[in-house]
Design a protein around this motif. Sequence first.
Motif, PDB file in Angstrom:
ATOM      1  N   ASP A  36       0.818  -1.474  -0.018  1.00 34.76           N
ATOM      2  CA  ASP A  36      -0.028   0.304  -0.106  1.00 34.76           C
ATOM      3  C   ASP A  36       0.659   1.366   0.033  1.00 34.76           C
ATOM      4  N   ASN A  37       2.036   1.306   0.082  1.00 28.67           N
ATOM      5  CA  ASN A  37       2.830   2.218   0.078  1.00 28.67           C
ATOM      6  C   ASN A  37       3.694   2.918  -1.819  1.00 28.67           C
ATOM      7  N   VAL A  38       2.159   3.143  -2.378  1.00 31.08           N
ATOM      8  CA  VAL A  38       2.331   3.448  -3.725  1.00 31.08           C
ATOM      9  C   VAL A  38       2.208   5.122  -3.690  1.00 31.08           C
ATOM     10  N   LEU A  39       3.379   5.251  -4.496  1.00 29.23           N
ATOM     11  CA  LEU A  39       4.243   6.938  -4.310  1.00 29.23           C
ATOM     12  C   LEU A  39       3.679   7.738  -5.615  1.00 29.23           C
ATOM     13  N   LEU A  40       3.308   6.884  -6.735  1.00 27.89           N
ATOM     14  CA  LEU A  40       2.609   6.928  -7.997  1.00 27.89           C
ATOM     15  C   LEU A  40       1.757   6.361  -9.123  1.00 27.89           C
ATOM     16  N   ILE A  41       0.968   6.863  -9.487  1.00 32.02           N
ATOM     17  CA  ILE A  41      -0.160   5.669 -10.343  1.00 32.02           C
ATOM     18  C   ILE A  41      -0.315   6.434 -11.289  1.00 32.02           C
ATOM     19  N   GLY A  42      -0.065   6.445 -12.590  1.00 38.71           N
ATOM     20  CA  GLY A  42      -0.106   6.963 -13.862  1.00 38.71           C
ATOM     21  C   GLY A  42      -1.128   6.266 -14.810  1.00 38.71           C
ATOM     22  N   GLU A  43      -1.700   6.448 -15.454  1.00 37.80           N
ATOM     23  CA  GLU A  43      -2.905   6.014 -16.714  1.00 37.80           C
ATOM     24  C   GLU A  43      -3.309   6.891 -17.974  1.00 37.80           C
ATOM     25  N   GLY A  44      -1.964   6.262 -18.916  1.00 38.05           N
ATOM     26  CA  GLY A  44      -2.318   7.463 -19.682  1.00 38.05           C
ATOM     27  C   GLY A  44      -2.060   9.514 -19.367  1.00 38.05           C
ATOM     28  N   ASP A  45      -3.123   9.767 -20.107  1.00 39.60           N
ATOM     29  CA  ASP A  45      -2.340  11.084 -19.694  1.00 39.60           C
ATOM     30  C   ASP A  45      -2.331  12.200 -17.997  1.00 39.60           C
ATOM     31  N   ASN A  46      -2.970  11.322 -17.200  1.00 43.75           N
ATOM     32  CA  ASN A  46      -3.252  11.340 -16.272  1.00 43.75           C
ATOM     33  C   ASN A  46      -2.662  10.325 -14.857  1.00 43.75           C
ATOM     34  N   VAL A  47      -1.796  11.726 -14.573  1.00 45.42           N
ATOM     35  CA  VAL A  47      -1.059  10.862 -13.288  1.00 45.42           C
ATOM     36  C   VAL A  47      -1.649  11.774 -11.819  1.00 45.42           C
ATOM     37  N   THR A  48      -0.977  10.834 -10.423  1.00 44.30           N
ATOM     38  CA  THR A  48      -1.422  10.390  -9.739  1.00 44.30           C
ATOM     39  C   THR A  48      -0.169  10.550  -8.778  1.00 44.30           C
TER      40      THR A  48
END
Length: 209
Positions: A36-48
């Motif tokens: 659960d220590n997720v620092l970044l998530i990207g999908e296409g042009d969307n980056v969290t």
Amino acid sequence: MYAIVEIAGQQFKVVKDQKVFVHRLQTEEGKQVSFDNVLLIGEGDNVTVGAPAIDGAQVGAKVLKHLKGDKVIVFKKKRRKGYRVKNGHRQSLTEIVIESIAASGAKKAAPAKAEKAAPKAEAKKATAKADDLKKVEGIGPKIAETLADAGITTFAELAKTDAAKISEIIAGVRGNHVTDTWPAQAQLAADGKWDELKKWQDELNGGKA
């Protein structure tokens, strides 16, 4: 979709169905595990991006097998004593396959700082009665600090901790660390058997017999 996740002290960029070699995990082969220590998530042009982690985000994986990495040669020499020892070390690893990546929004930076304040205060309080773990052969300042962050601050606590668990705790510290003898060394220190410990340490190589 891809994610940057911390696993056993290391950061990896992963996608679904990707196989990754990480520091040895305690999970049995064939079992599912989540991080659960997720620092970044990207999908296409969307980056969290998390602050520092993403609240509710999780990377699911399956443990494929446990294995050892390539051999690394460790050479130790003591000046003016004619002491030279050459040993090989193979890092314990676990191969996992990424099965899922799930996201649900980023943490706010302010609460993250507030959460960190309490552990620092507790660590400072605990340090008052802490032992000098650097007296154990193979433990340096960085490892001692990492162990303290994990709640291990005395020789007695270190002696009760399994060597494999210690390896997992210090997985993020750079270098090849052999923890096999650390609990036994810590027990001698806890019992006040310093002469016996020193005699044994003269024969050790970075904590390895």
